[in-house]
Enzyme design. Structure first.
Site, PDB file in Angstrom:
ATOM      1  CB  CYS A 177      -0.925   0.013   1.209  1.00 48.03           C
ATOM      2  SG  CYS A 177      -1.969  -1.448   1.332  1.00 48.03           S
ATOM      3  CG  HIS A 178       0.794   3.763   2.193  1.00 50.47           C
ATOM      4  ND1 HIS A 178      -0.216   3.067   2.807  1.00 50.47           N
ATOM      5  CD2 HIS A 178       0.193   4.789   1.521  1.00 50.47           C
ATOM      6  CE1 HIS A 178      -1.384   3.645   2.531  1.00 50.47           C
ATOM      7  NE2 HIS A 178      -1.161   4.686   1.755  1.00 50.47           N
ATOM      8  CE  LYS A 179       6.190   1.920  -4.190  1.00 51.21           C
ATOM      9  NZ  LYS A 179       4.767   2.023  -4.375  1.00 51.21           N
ATOM     10  CB  SER A 180       5.812   0.103   5.521  1.00 49.94           C
ATOM     11  OG  SER A 180       5.467   1.459   5.699  1.00 49.94           O
TER      12      SER A 180
ATOM     13  N   PRO B  61       7.226   4.736   5.603  1.00 51.76           N
ATOM     14  CG  PRO B  61       5.515   5.072   4.059  1.00 51.76           C
ATOM     15  CD  PRO B  61       6.775   4.308   4.277  1.00 51.76           C
TER      16      PRO B  61
END
Length: 201
Positions: free
Chosen positions: A157-160, A173
């Site tokens: 989703c946000h590349k964590s 993130p």
């Protein structure tokens, strides 16, 4: 009528039969009542402990269990995966390699593998950024999102990114390591999620 002989044997038989039938009736009536004391499905989902059978989980495999309405990842880590946890090239890339944010794991899991037994990871599978469920990426080797990937979890989703102990990488993130729930080994093949080991908190 007054001269009739009383059959004491028959009287005892009828008394015993009545007692047995009455006792069976009491037991039959009591079973649903006692069953009502057990936690409901809603109560179990709200936090009752969950038993995970790990007898068939192969090395390198991850299975999911539900506890408190969240996914719990149970991973049987390979020796190669465990070995990556203490290498300097992984630790130097992590935001909290020593698990100093104590709210993210019990004291008995404050170690590089974040677990009771190094090969077994038990972790709530929720990204600490926005609550997504990360993907398990078991391979030690290049991935499109990290050319020096050492195995772990990736949130598309946000590349964590997280290592194979759920420790968060720096510069992503997600602010913290993923959460280790209370758990203990009941025996060699069963884990109880939701209950700390005896004497631990």
């Amino acid at each position: 009528m007054a001269n009739e002989v009383v059959d004491h044997g028959r009287r005892r038989f009828l008394t015993a039969t009545t007692a047995v039938v009455g006792g069976a009736g009491v037991v039959a009536a009591a079973v649903p009542f006692i069953k009502s004391w057990e936690p409901s499905a809603r109560a179990k989902a709200a936090g009752a402990p969950v038993v995970a059978d790990i007898s068939k989980v192969e090395s390198g495999q991850m299975v999911r269990y539900g506890w408190r309405s969240v996914p719990v990842f149970v991973v049987n880590r390979t020796k190669e995966q465990v070995a990556t946890l203490t290498t300097k090239d992984v630790e130097s890339r992590l935001k909290d390699p020593n698990c100093d944010v104590t709210s993210q794991q019990p004291a008995y899991a404050k170690n590089p593998h974040r677990s009771i037994k190094p090969e077994w990871l038990v972790m709530i599978g929720i990204c600490t950024h926005l609550g997504c469920v990360p993907d398990y990426k078991p391979k030690v080797g290049p991935e499109p999102f990290d050319p020096d990937w050492k195995s772990g979890f990736y949130c598309p989703c946000h590349k964590s990114r997280y290592d194979i102990a759920g420790r968060v990488y720096d510069g992503v993130p997600a602010p913290m390591n993923m959460v280790i729930p209370p758990y203990h080994f009941m025996d060699d093949t069963h884990i109880q999620i939701g209950v700390n080991p005896k004497g631990a908190s």
